[in-house]
Design an enzyme around this catalytic site. Structure first.
Site, PDB file in Angstrom:
ATOM      1  N   HIS A   1      28.624 -28.613  37.693  1.00 49.94           N
ATOM      2  CA  HIS A   1      28.045 -28.764  36.362  1.00 49.94           C
ATOM      3  C   HIS A   1      27.883 -30.242  36.015  1.00 49.94           C
ATOM      4  O   HIS A   1      26.846 -30.657  35.477  1.00 49.94           O
ATOM      5  CB  HIS A   1      28.931 -28.061  35.332  1.00 49.94           C
ATOM      6  CG  HIS A   1      28.312 -27.922  33.990  1.00 49.94           C
ATOM      7  ND1 HIS A   1      28.970 -28.267  32.825  1.00 49.94           N
ATOM      8  CD2 HIS A   1      27.088 -27.495  33.598  1.00 49.94           C
ATOM      9  CE1 HIS A   1      28.180 -28.045  31.793  1.00 49.94           C
ATOM     10  NE2 HIS A   1      27.035 -27.580  32.230  1.00 49.94           N
TER      11      HIS A   1
ATOM     12  N   HIS B   1      21.649 -22.593  34.601  1.00 54.61           N
ATOM     13  CA  HIS B   1      22.634 -22.028  33.679  1.00 54.61           C
ATOM     14  C   HIS B   1      22.583 -20.502  33.673  1.00 54.61           C
ATOM     15  O   HIS B   1      23.628 -19.839  33.588  1.00 54.61           O
ATOM     16  CB  HIS B   1      22.422 -22.589  32.273  1.00 54.61           C
ATOM     17  CG  HIS B   1      22.877 -24.007  32.113  1.00 54.61           C
ATOM     18  ND1 HIS B   1      22.065 -25.078  32.398  1.00 54.61           N
ATOM     19  CD2 HIS B   1      24.067 -24.535  31.707  1.00 54.61           C
ATOM     20  CE1 HIS B   1      22.734 -26.212  32.175  1.00 54.61           C
ATOM     21  NE2 HIS B   1      23.942 -25.916  31.755  1.00 54.61           N
TER      22      HIS B   1
ATOM     23  N   GLU C   1      17.332 -27.532  25.572  1.00 54.71           N
ATOM     24  CA  GLU C   1      18.323 -28.544  25.941  1.00 54.71           C
ATOM     25  C   GLU C   1      18.199 -29.761  25.041  1.00 54.71           C
ATOM     26  O   GLU C   1      19.177 -30.460  24.801  1.00 54.71           O
ATOM     27  CB  GLU C   1      18.144 -28.976  27.391  1.00 54.71           C
ATOM     28  CG  GLU C   1      19.266 -29.904  27.848  1.00 54.71           C
ATOM     29  CD  GLU C   1      18.984 -30.635  29.141  1.00 54.71           C
ATOM     30  OE1 GLU C   1      19.910 -31.285  29.652  1.00 54.71           O
ATOM     31  OE2 GLU C   1      17.845 -30.568  29.622  1.00 54.71           O
TER      32      GLU C   1
ATOM     33  N   HIS D   1      21.104 -26.667  21.806  1.00 54.55           N
ATOM     34  CA  HIS D   1      22.107 -26.438  22.854  1.00 54.55           C
ATOM     35  C   HIS D   1      23.284 -27.392  22.695  1.00 54.55           C
ATOM     36  O   HIS D   1      24.456 -26.986  22.699  1.00 54.55           O
ATOM     37  CB  HIS D   1      21.461 -26.604  24.234  1.00 54.55           C
ATOM     38  CG  HIS D   1      22.440 -26.864  25.334  1.00 54.55           C
ATOM     39  ND1 HIS D   1      22.623 -28.123  25.873  1.00 54.55           N
ATOM     40  CD2 HIS D   1      23.308 -26.048  25.969  1.00 54.55           C
ATOM     41  CE1 HIS D   1      23.555 -28.057  26.804  1.00 54.55           C
ATOM     42  NE2 HIS D   1      23.991 -26.818  26.890  1.00 54.55           N
TER      43      HIS D   1
ATOM     44  N   HIS E   1      27.568 -27.073  21.528  1.00 55.67           N
ATOM     45  CA  HIS E   1      28.715 -27.672  22.220  1.00 55.67           C
ATOM     46  C   HIS E   1      29.535 -28.536  21.260  1.00 55.67           C
ATOM     47  O   HIS E   1      30.779 -28.516  21.292  1.00 55.67           O
ATOM     48  CB  HIS E   1      28.237 -28.504  23.403  1.00 55.67           C
ATOM     49  CG  HIS E   1      28.025 -27.718  24.658  1.00 55.67           C
ATOM     50  ND1 HIS E   1      28.999 -27.517  25.594  1.00 55.67           N
ATOM     51  CD2 HIS E   1      26.930 -27.061  25.123  1.00 55.67           C
ATOM     52  CE1 HIS E   1      28.531 -26.793  26.592  1.00 55.67           C
ATOM     53  NE2 HIS E   1      27.263 -26.502  26.336  1.00 55.67           N
TER      54      HIS E   1
ATOM     55  N   HIS F   1      26.501 -19.919  26.192  1.00 57.65           N
ATOM     56  CA  HIS F   1      25.364 -19.958  27.104  1.00 57.65           C
ATOM     57  C   HIS F   1      24.753 -18.574  27.331  1.00 57.65           C
ATOM     58  O   HIS F   1      23.570 -18.486  27.688  1.00 57.65           O
ATOM     59  CB  HIS F   1      25.752 -20.625  28.417  1.00 57.65           C
ATOM     60  CG  HIS F   1      25.544 -22.108  28.383  1.00 57.65           C
ATOM     61  ND1 HIS F   1      24.332 -22.689  28.643  1.00 57.65           N
ATOM     62  CD2 HIS F   1      26.388 -23.121  28.055  1.00 57.65           C
ATOM     63  CE1 HIS F   1      24.431 -24.000  28.507  1.00 57.65           C
ATOM     64  NE2 HIS F   1      25.662 -24.288  28.142  1.00 57.65           N
TER      65      HIS F   1
END
Length: 696
Positions: free
Chosen positions: A222, A251, A363, A378, A382, A418
């Site tokens: 990753h 992903h 993204e 995205h 996080h 995800h």
């Protein structure tokens, strides 16, 4: 004598928090620093340090006069480079590619390194910056620049494991590592054992998947993918061929692999994190230490609820309602089949390029068609998840593991987030009509048989075996202020017995190539209930894709599992290039790829059945010019990582032919392959043996 360029960078990429004036490479590499290169702390005593450490490095205690002298690296007394912008990330603080300000700084630093006129000057600029900047930031930006410059393509870059081992292994090992390194001389040092499970007890159901989530190779993959595909920086490093689609597909495949593992371990479907306002039931206690400041990655307790993140010191303002609006705009764009640029220009999504455009939007890379409208969705997810414990910095805590690409996959909530992100892409995919005969058939090609066999004398047909393996790697280059030389740790990971695919193909026609595509799909869920074909299709994991040359008559094809287009070999994942012959081309930095030891799902002790699907597609529709050789350079993991500085080597959409919905009449893989002679499905069994085998 001119300094060897590889030597010049070699020391920059070791012991990230040790000052550069300390000898590197076990005392055999020493930097002659101009006065200005010393930081304020050391400049007043710079000459004393040079005299002290150059002498110590030149003649280690107990060596004879015949001992070769060290390599001395000369640095040019260049004008001070402008790195003030990068000092905004504290040298001993935490660095995250998910934090917009950090991402922009990393992009600017990559550009600074890329803009240097030659490799020698780049080495000087990097040497000046190294001891002044945040360690992970510096290593990320320099590694990315080395990867993207033609004049440094043969400079080997160590993986993050060998630079920052604290982000991958149990911190309880480090006192033992330092004790062994200080008290025992080589070659009498013993390897320090890292337990397989150290973050939770067996009473925690999610711990059944710790072997996957906390696997070192999985997390290195990753990190390395995001190194090869930066979301911020000069356009030439961001705008790679189909990088948005690769973000989606890589992903999606990781999520599918995780779900396949869950079924085999008696766990159900991952619940998508599609509501940012409900409590998160899953806790996670990472037990990972940041060696830069000796602080741990914070835990997330059970049933915590996300809040707006407002942290001025980090330049962070992530408001949940704004993220929800951005998500609504993306969904609306998918449903309309059109995205809108700031100029008002409308771009169609319902075509081959649509998934690539959508990937860059979700993204939120710099090549997103409209960051202001569609946001940073995205990455915002996080950030919200990684700072749920301290959203306003009241307790001066930094982000949790979800805030770092090297650690995010350790957390069960990564897969929930995800899975939701993937549902956005699947919504787009559902708009496309099923593939038809014109795209699926391959005239004259008849796939007569498909089976697997273990790569050994007592070969078993259509049964794959998994087990635990104990392996070692050397952390010597990543232990700052520790003993010189190698320091080994031992860890236990999943492994599979080597196997081959065997296929027999009848072909009528003139000689031609075809593309062989192999996927593995679960047959049943955790309760033993049969999955629908739609569920299987969404969870199919790519095992291999490669070109074969068909000749008239019967063609017997044998393909080794070790040659998978998805994986890289164990040696490339874990080899410490800092302590190898760096002139050896085999140790160039080609580290992007799924770890080979995780190619095959674990299965269980009784044996879990899977559908193995193979298709020989028409190479005229697959072909991308120029053709590539998967056996050369960094081409062997192209399915997930593409090709360096080249076009993605498959003209089809990634995941073809299973990336689209099928007709309602298709209820199983047998239904899917029945109309086409160039396809076949077989049932294979994966059996796990709870034994530990030492790597030889």
């Amino acid at each position: 004598m001119a300094t060897n360029i590889r030597d010049k960078f070699r020391g920059l990429l070791q012991h990230p928090y040790e000052p550069l004036f300390l000898p590197k490479s076990d005392g055999q590499l020493f930097y002659d620093l101009p006065e200005k290169f010393f930081t304020d702390r050391y400049r007043p005593i710079g000459q004393n340090l040079i005299n002290r450490f150059s002498a110590a490095a030149a003649a280690p205690a107990g060596t004879s006069a015949d001992t070769p002298t060290m390599n001395r690296v000369s640095l040019n007394n260049i004008p001070d480079p402008d790195i003030k912008f990068a000092e905004a990330v504290p040298r001993r603080g935490a660095f995250s590619l998910f934090i917009p300000e950090h991402r922009v700084i990393a992009g600017r630093l990559i550009k600074l390194f890329l803009d240097q006129p030659d490799a020698d000057t780049l080495g000087d600029v990097a040497a000046y910056a190294r001891d002044r900047l945040n360690g992970p930031l510096f290593q990320y930006a320099l590694a990315s620049a080395l990867l993207h410059r033609s004049d440094t393509s043969d400079v080997p870059v160590p993986s993050f494991l060998h630079l920052f081992p604290d982000q991958f292994i149990d911190p309880a090992a480090f006192p033992q590592i330092r004790e062994e390194g200080r008290a025992v001389l080589q070659p009498n040092r013993m390897s320090i054992d890292i337990p397989l499970n150290y973050t939770a007890s067996d009473r925690v159901t999610e711990q059944r998947l710790a072997y996957f989530r906390e696997d070192i190779g999985v997390n290195l993959h990753h990190w390395h993918w995001h190194l090869v595909y930066p979301a911020e920086g000069p356009e030439r490093v961001v705008r790679k061929d189909r990088r948005g689609e690769l973000f989606y597909y890589m992903h999606q495949q990781m999520i599918a692999r995780y779900q396949v593992e869950r079924y085999s371990q008696g766990l159900g479907r991952v619940t998508p994190l599609d509501n940012l306002r409900t409590p998160i039931p899953e806790p996670y206690y990472p037990k990972i230490l940041r060696s830069a400041n000796n602080r741990t990655y914070p835990a997330r307790y059970a049933n915590m609820t996300l809040e707006d993140v407002i942290r001025p010191n980090d330049g962070l303002r992530v408001i949940i309602s704004e993220v929800e609006r951005q998500l609504q705009r993306i969904i609306a764009a998918i449903d309309e089949g059109v995205v809108v640029a700031p100029s008002g220009q409308r771009t169609q999504l319902d075509n081959f390029r649509g998934i690539d455009i959508l990937g860059n939007i979700v993204e939120s890379s710099t090549i997103s068609v409209n960051r202001q409208l569609y946001g940073d969705t995205h990455n915002s997810g996080h950030v919200l998840l990684s700072l749920v414990h301290d959203p306003r910095e009241d307790f001066l805590e930094s982000f949790g593991v979800m805030g770092d690409v090297t650690t995010a996959m350790r957390d069960p909530v990564f897969y929930r987030w995800h899975t939701f992100v993937d549902s956005i892409f699947q919504r787009h995919k559902q708009r496309f009509a099923p593939y038809g005969p014109a795209e699926l058939r391959n005239p004259g090609v008849n796939l007569l048989s498909l089976e697997t066999e273990l790569d050994r004398r007592d070969s078993v047909k259509n049964t794959l075996l998994t087990f635990w393996q104990r392996s070692q790697f050397d952390l010597g280059a990543g232990i700052d202020f520790g003993a010189e030389g190698s320091v080994f740790v031992t860890f236990t990971h999943l492994q599979h017995a080597a196997f081959n695919y065997r296929l027999q193909v009848a072909y009528s026609g003139t000689a031609k190539p075809a593309t062989l595509r192999i996927f593995l799909a679960p047959k049943r869920n955790e309760r033993g209930q049969s999955l629908t074909f739609e569920e299987q299709r969404r969870l199919a994991i790519e095992m291999d894709t490669f070109r074969v040359n068909l000749t008239p008559g019967i063609n017997n094809i044998i393909r080794r599992s070790a040659n998978s287009s998805v994986t890289i070999p164990y040696e490339r994942t874990f080899r410490n290039v800092a302590n190898t012959n760096i002139g050896d081309a085999n140790f160039r930095f080609c580290g992007c790829g799924w770890p080979s030891h995780m190619l095959v799902p674990k299965g269980d002790q009784f044996g879990v059945e899977y559908d193995l699907f193979a298709m020989l597609s028409d190479h005229e529709q697959d072909r991308v010019n120029p053709l590539f050789d998967e056996r050369t350079d960094c081409n062997d993991a192209h399915s997930f990582c593409g090709l360096r500085d080249r076009t993605y080597p498959d003209a089809r959409n990634m995941g073809f032919p299973l990336d689209r919905r099928v007709a309602n009449t298709v209820r199983s893989f047998q239904d899917f392959v029945a109309p086409y002679q160039n396809m076949r499905v077989a049932t294979i069994t994966i059996r796990f043996t709870n034994t530990v085998v030492e790597r030889t």
